[in-house]
Design a protein around this motif. Structure first.
Motif, PDB file in Angstrom:
ATOM      1  N   VAL A  34     -31.285 -58.591   1.982  1.00  0.00           N
ATOM      2  CA  VAL A  34     -30.664 -57.649   1.053  1.00  0.00           C
ATOM      3  C   VAL A  34     -31.376 -57.690  -0.293  1.00  0.00           C
ATOM      4  CG1 VAL A  34     -28.556 -57.108  -0.230  1.00  0.00           C
ATOM      5  CG2 VAL A  34     -28.424 -57.744   2.179  1.00  0.00           C
ATOM      6  N   SER A  35     -31.788 -58.883  -0.725  1.00  0.00           N
ATOM      7  CA  SER A  35     -32.442 -59.025  -2.024  1.00  0.00           C
ATOM      8  C   SER A  35     -33.848 -58.437  -2.050  1.00  0.00           C
ATOM      9  CB  SER A  35     -32.498 -60.505  -2.434  1.00  0.00           C
ATOM     10  OG  SER A  35     -33.204 -61.283  -1.484  1.00  0.00           O
ATOM     11  N   VAL A  36     -34.376 -58.060  -0.884  1.00  0.00           N
ATOM     12  CA  VAL A  36     -35.648 -57.323  -0.818  1.00  0.00           C
ATOM     13  C   VAL A  36     -35.373 -55.832  -0.663  1.00  0.00           C
ATOM     14  CG1 VAL A  36     -37.753 -56.924   0.524  1.00  0.00           C
ATOM     15  CG2 VAL A  36     -36.933 -59.256   0.140  1.00  0.00           C
ATOM     16  N   LEU A  37     -34.454 -55.491   0.229  1.00  0.00           N
ATOM     17  CA  LEU A  37     -34.155 -54.087   0.495  1.00  0.00           C
ATOM     18  C   LEU A  37     -33.589 -53.382  -0.735  1.00  0.00           C
ATOM     19  CD1 LEU A  37     -33.839 -51.672   2.393  1.00  0.00           C
ATOM     20  CD2 LEU A  37     -31.650 -52.647   3.145  1.00  0.00           C
ATOM     21  N   SER A  38     -32.679 -54.031  -1.435  1.00  0.00           N
ATOM     22  CA  SER A  38     -32.011 -53.390  -2.567  1.00  0.00           C
ATOM     23  C   SER A  38     -32.978 -52.939  -3.655  1.00  0.00           C
ATOM     24  CB  SER A  38     -30.958 -54.337  -3.149  1.00  0.00           C
ATOM     25  OG  SER A  38     -30.302 -53.751  -4.243  1.00  0.00           O
ATOM     26  N   PRO A  39     -33.860 -53.799  -4.174  1.00  0.00           N
ATOM     27  CA  PRO A  39     -34.792 -53.315  -5.206  1.00  0.00           C
ATOM     28  C   PRO A  39     -35.836 -52.334  -4.691  1.00  0.00           C
ATOM     29  CG  PRO A  39     -35.261 -55.605  -4.657  1.00  0.00           C
ATOM     30  CD  PRO A  39     -33.962 -55.268  -4.001  1.00  0.00           C
ATOM     31  N   LEU A  40     -36.060 -52.305  -3.371  1.00  0.00           N
ATOM     32  CA  LEU A  40     -36.988 -51.309  -2.834  1.00  0.00           C
ATOM     33  C   LEU A  40     -36.490 -49.889  -3.082  1.00  0.00           C
ATOM     34  CD1 LEU A  40     -38.438 -52.509   0.607  1.00  0.00           C
ATOM     35  CD2 LEU A  40     -39.641 -52.168  -1.552  1.00  0.00           C
ATOM     36  N   PHE A  41     -35.181 -49.751  -3.341  1.00  0.00           N
ATOM     37  CA  PHE A  41     -34.653 -48.428  -3.647  1.00  0.00           C
ATOM     38  C   PHE A  41     -35.267 -47.873  -4.937  1.00  0.00           C
ATOM     39  CE2 PHE A  41     -31.480 -49.275  -0.444  1.00  0.00           C
ATOM     40  CZ  PHE A  41     -31.174 -48.013   0.041  1.00  0.00           C
ATOM     41  N   ASN A  42     -35.824 -48.755  -5.773  1.00  0.00           N
ATOM     42  CA  ASN A  42     -36.538 -48.267  -6.957  1.00  0.00           C
ATOM     43  C   ASN A  42     -37.741 -47.419  -6.564  1.00  0.00           C
ATOM     44  OD1 ASN A  42     -34.910 -49.459  -8.986  1.00  0.00           O
ATOM     45  ND2 ASN A  42     -35.858 -51.426  -8.614  1.00  0.00           N
ATOM     46  N   VAL A  43     -38.333 -47.738  -5.417  1.00  0.00           N
ATOM     47  CA  VAL A  43     -39.475 -46.949  -4.946  1.00  0.00           C
ATOM     48  C   VAL A  43     -39.018 -45.548  -4.564  1.00  0.00           C
ATOM     49  CG1 VAL A  43     -41.363 -46.832  -3.271  1.00  0.00           C
ATOM     50  CG2 VAL A  43     -40.607 -49.046  -4.155  1.00  0.00           C
ATOM     51  N   ARG A  44     -37.757 -45.440  -4.134  1.00  0.00           N
ATOM     52  CA  ARG A  44     -37.199 -44.115  -3.863  1.00  0.00           C
ATOM     53  C   ARG A  44     -37.246 -43.257  -5.126  1.00  0.00           C
ATOM     54  NH1 ARG A  44     -30.900 -42.648  -2.306  1.00  0.00           N
ATOM     55  NH2 ARG A  44     -31.210 -40.400  -2.079  1.00  0.00           N
ATOM     56  N   THR A  45     -37.053 -43.906  -6.287  1.00  0.00           N
ATOM     57  CA  THR A  45     -37.146 -43.183  -7.551  1.00  0.00           C
ATOM     58  C   THR A  45     -38.518 -42.549  -7.710  1.00  0.00           C
ATOM     59  OG1 THR A  45     -35.606 -44.747  -8.566  1.00  0.00           O
ATOM     60  CG2 THR A  45     -36.919 -43.385 -10.047  1.00  0.00           C
ATOM     61  N   VAL A  46     -39.559 -43.298  -7.352  1.00  0.00           N
ATOM     62  CA  VAL A  46     -40.926 -42.778  -7.462  1.00  0.00           C
ATOM     63  C   VAL A  46     -41.095 -41.553  -6.578  1.00  0.00           C
ATOM     64  CG1 VAL A  46     -43.358 -43.280  -7.036  1.00  0.00           C
ATOM     65  CG2 VAL A  46     -41.871 -45.040  -8.020  1.00  0.00           C
ATOM     66  N   PHE A  47     -40.681 -41.681  -5.314  1.00  0.00           N
ATOM     67  CA  PHE A  47     -40.790 -40.542  -4.400  1.00  0.00           C
ATOM     68  C   PHE A  47     -39.990 -39.344  -4.908  1.00  0.00           C
ATOM     69  CE2 PHE A  47     -41.580 -43.893  -1.024  1.00  0.00           C
ATOM     70  CZ  PHE A  47     -42.885 -43.523  -0.777  1.00  0.00           C
ATOM     71  N   SER A  48     -38.771 -39.609  -5.385  1.00  0.00           N
ATOM     72  CA  SER A  48     -37.893 -38.510  -5.800  1.00  0.00           C
ATOM     73  C   SER A  48     -38.416 -37.787  -7.033  1.00  0.00           C
ATOM     74  CB  SER A  48     -36.480 -39.038  -6.073  1.00  0.00           C
ATOM     75  OG  SER A  48     -35.884 -39.499  -4.885  1.00  0.00           O
ATOM     76  N   VAL A  49     -38.917 -38.543  -8.000  1.00  0.00           N
ATOM     77  CA  VAL A  49     -39.438 -37.926  -9.226  1.00  0.00           C
ATOM     78  C   VAL A  49     -40.669 -37.077  -8.918  1.00  0.00           C
ATOM     79  CG1 VAL A  49     -40.533 -38.405 -11.444  1.00  0.00           C
ATOM     80  CG2 VAL A  49     -38.490 -39.658 -10.774  1.00  0.00           C
ATOM     81  N   ILE A  50     -41.562 -37.605  -8.089  1.00  0.00           N
ATOM     82  CA  ILE A  50     -42.767 -36.859  -7.730  1.00  0.00           C
ATOM     83  C   ILE A  50     -42.409 -35.611  -6.921  1.00  0.00           C
ATOM     84  CG2 ILE A  50     -44.895 -36.920  -6.368  1.00  0.00           C
ATOM     85  CD1 ILE A  50     -45.147 -39.874  -7.096  1.00  0.00           C
ATOM     86  N   LEU A  51     -41.529 -35.781  -5.923  1.00  0.00           N
ATOM     87  CA  LEU A  51     -41.121 -34.636  -5.103  1.00  0.00           C
ATOM     88  C   LEU A  51     -40.315 -33.628  -5.914  1.00  0.00           C
ATOM     89  CD1 LEU A  51     -40.120 -36.558  -1.858  1.00  0.00           C
ATOM     90  CD2 LEU A  51     -42.087 -35.034  -2.143  1.00  0.00           C
ATOM     91  N   GLY A  52     -39.518 -34.127  -6.879  1.00  0.00           N
ATOM     92  CA  GLY A  52     -38.775 -33.225  -7.747  1.00  0.00           C
ATOM     93  C   GLY A  52     -39.710 -32.359  -8.571  1.00  0.00           C
ATOM     94  N   GLY A  53     -40.825 -32.948  -8.982  1.00  0.00           N
ATOM     95  CA  GLY A  53     -41.812 -32.171  -9.715  1.00  0.00           C
ATOM     96  C   GLY A  53     -42.526 -31.162  -8.830  1.00  0.00           C
ATOM     97  N   LEU A  54     -42.813 -31.552  -7.585  1.00  0.00           N
ATOM     98  CA  LEU A  54     -43.553 -30.674  -6.677  1.00  0.00           C
ATOM     99  C   LEU A  54     -42.697 -29.532  -6.132  1.00  0.00           C
ATOM    100  CD1 LEU A  54     -45.585 -33.328  -4.610  1.00  0.00           C
ATOM    101  CD2 LEU A  54     -46.467 -31.756  -6.347  1.00  0.00           C
ATOM    102  N   PHE A  55     -41.440 -29.855  -5.741  1.00  0.00           N
ATOM    103  CA  PHE A  55     -40.615 -28.868  -5.048  1.00  0.00           C
ATOM    104  C   PHE A  55     -39.590 -28.175  -5.933  1.00  0.00           C
ATOM    105  CE2 PHE A  55     -42.038 -31.600  -1.556  1.00  0.00           C
ATOM    106  CZ  PHE A  55     -42.417 -30.655  -0.608  1.00  0.00           C
ATOM    107  N   LEU A  56     -39.160 -28.841  -6.995  1.00  0.00           N
ATOM    108  CA  LEU A  56     -38.073 -28.295  -7.807  1.00  0.00           C
ATOM    109  C   LEU A  56     -38.508 -27.901  -9.209  1.00  0.00           C
ATOM    110  CD1 LEU A  56     -35.265 -30.832  -6.806  1.00  0.00           C
ATOM    111  CD2 LEU A  56     -35.708 -28.566  -5.831  1.00  0.00           C
ATOM    112  N   GLY A  57     -39.762 -28.153  -9.528  1.00  0.00           N
ATOM    113  CA  GLY A  57     -40.262 -27.761 -10.841  1.00  0.00           C
ATOM    114  C   GLY A  57     -39.786 -28.656 -11.969  1.00  0.00           C
ATOM    115  N   GLU A  58     -39.251 -29.853 -11.645  1.00  0.00           N
ATOM    116  CA  GLU A  58     -38.837 -30.780 -12.681  1.00  0.00           C
ATOM    117  C   GLU A  58     -40.075 -31.381 -13.339  1.00  0.00           C
ATOM    118  OE1 GLU A  58     -36.175 -33.529 -10.813  1.00  0.00           O
ATOM    119  OE2 GLU A  58     -34.597 -32.023 -10.561  1.00  0.00           O
ATOM    120  N   VAL A  59     -40.153 -31.286 -14.669  1.00  0.00           N
ATOM    121  CA  VAL A  59     -41.358 -31.648 -15.407  1.00  0.00           C
ATOM    122  C   VAL A  59     -41.457 -33.158 -15.581  1.00  0.00           C
ATOM    123  CG1 VAL A  59     -42.615 -31.359 -17.570  1.00  0.00           C
ATOM    124  CG2 VAL A  59     -41.290 -29.453 -16.631  1.00  0.00           C
TER     125      VAL A  59
END
Length: 276
Positions: free
Chosen positions: A88-113
């Motif tokens: 759990v102590s490895v999986l939980s902080p890996l969710f921070n990487v989801r932030t990276v994917f989401s921010v990049i994809l938000g910029g590509l697909f949703l126009g978030e700057v």
């Protein structure tokens, strides 16, 4: 209520979800495919009354909905596989990487700057991801394992799901999205039927109690997450990705180390610093 409050609610329940999931995988259901399909069924059962009472309708647009459901199914599968494979102590902080994917994809697909500072933070998160997987030997090669790859794929699929959730909510509304994504995603997961049919026949009903509880907690977290990300993907994902379960499991490791996991304090310190 503000989307930020919904994001915090989601973060807490998702943290609790991971703890219950790890306990279930360790002491109750040994087959991850069975775990996933039963979990998805319970989530659908819990979601349907809320969706029905708040008004759902037959989708007028299917494209974004099918993509959201597909990535929801993949995200669920890889989440369960990650729960079985990682601390759990490895999986939980890996969710921070989801932030990276989401921010990049938000910029590509949703126009978030994206700002320059965001690019710097993305880089820091990627670097920190190497440290959250460090074991007692402090070997950086511990990052390059199959289990870590499963966790990273899960984050990517969840990020893609968030993107298409937002698009689907715009198409058919919040409650219709909640219901149809749960239903279609679960039907798609039935393709794994050959992988759990034998265990389904011989597993006692009592073994599903943990799955029932995690489904209830997951439903609350998912509904809050959909509400938050339907308004804003990037900020909501940052909050939802906070390592709540990591804090919970650290406390448990100090009180009852044999229950889930036990590592030297230096390992937890490094993982917490990386997560921060």
């Amino acid at each position: 209520m503000s989307y930020i409050l919904f994001a915090w609610i989601s973060a807490f329940f998702y943290g609790l979800e991971t703890i219950i999931g790890k306990l279930t995988s360790k002491y109750s259901l040994k087959n991850p495919w069975l775990f996933n399909i039963v979990w998805g069924l319970f989530v659908l059962v819990f979601t349907t009354p809320f969706a029905y009472l708040n008004g759902i309708h037959f989708p007028s647009s299917w494209g974004n909905l099918l993509f959201a459901s597909f990535f929801s199914a993949l995200g669920g599968i890889f989440y369960v596989l990650a729960v079985y494979a990682l601390d759990v102590s490895v999986l939980s902080p890996l969710f921070n990487v989801r932030t990276v994917f989401s921010v990049i994809l938000g910029g590509l697909f949703l126009g978030e700057v994206l700002t320059f500072n965001q690019y710097i933070l993305i880089t820091l998160i990627v670097i920190a991801a190497f440290f959250v997987s460090l074991d007692e030997k402090l070997n950086w090669k511990s990052f390059f394992k199959r289990s870590i790859a499963i966790g990273l794929l899960e984050m990517m699929f969840l990020s893609l799901m968030s993107i298409f959730i937002k698009k689907t909510v715009a198409d058919i509304g919040y409650w219709s999205t909640s219901f149809w994504v749960a239903l279609i995603g679960w039907v798609m997961s039935l393709l794994t039927f050959p992988l759990f049919i034998k265990d389904l026949k011989k597993t006692k009903i009592v073994k599903y109690s943990g799955t029932f509880l995690i489904s209830l907690v997951s439903t609350v977290g998912t509904l809050a997450s959909i509400k938050a990300t339907s308004i804003n993907v990037s900020i909501s994902t940052v909050i939802i990705s906070l390592p709540m379960s990591m804090i919970m499991v650290f406390i448990i490791s100090r009180v009852k180390p044999e229950l889930l996991e036990k590592h030297p304090l230096k390992v937890y310190i490094i993982r917490f610093i990386a997560a921060a």
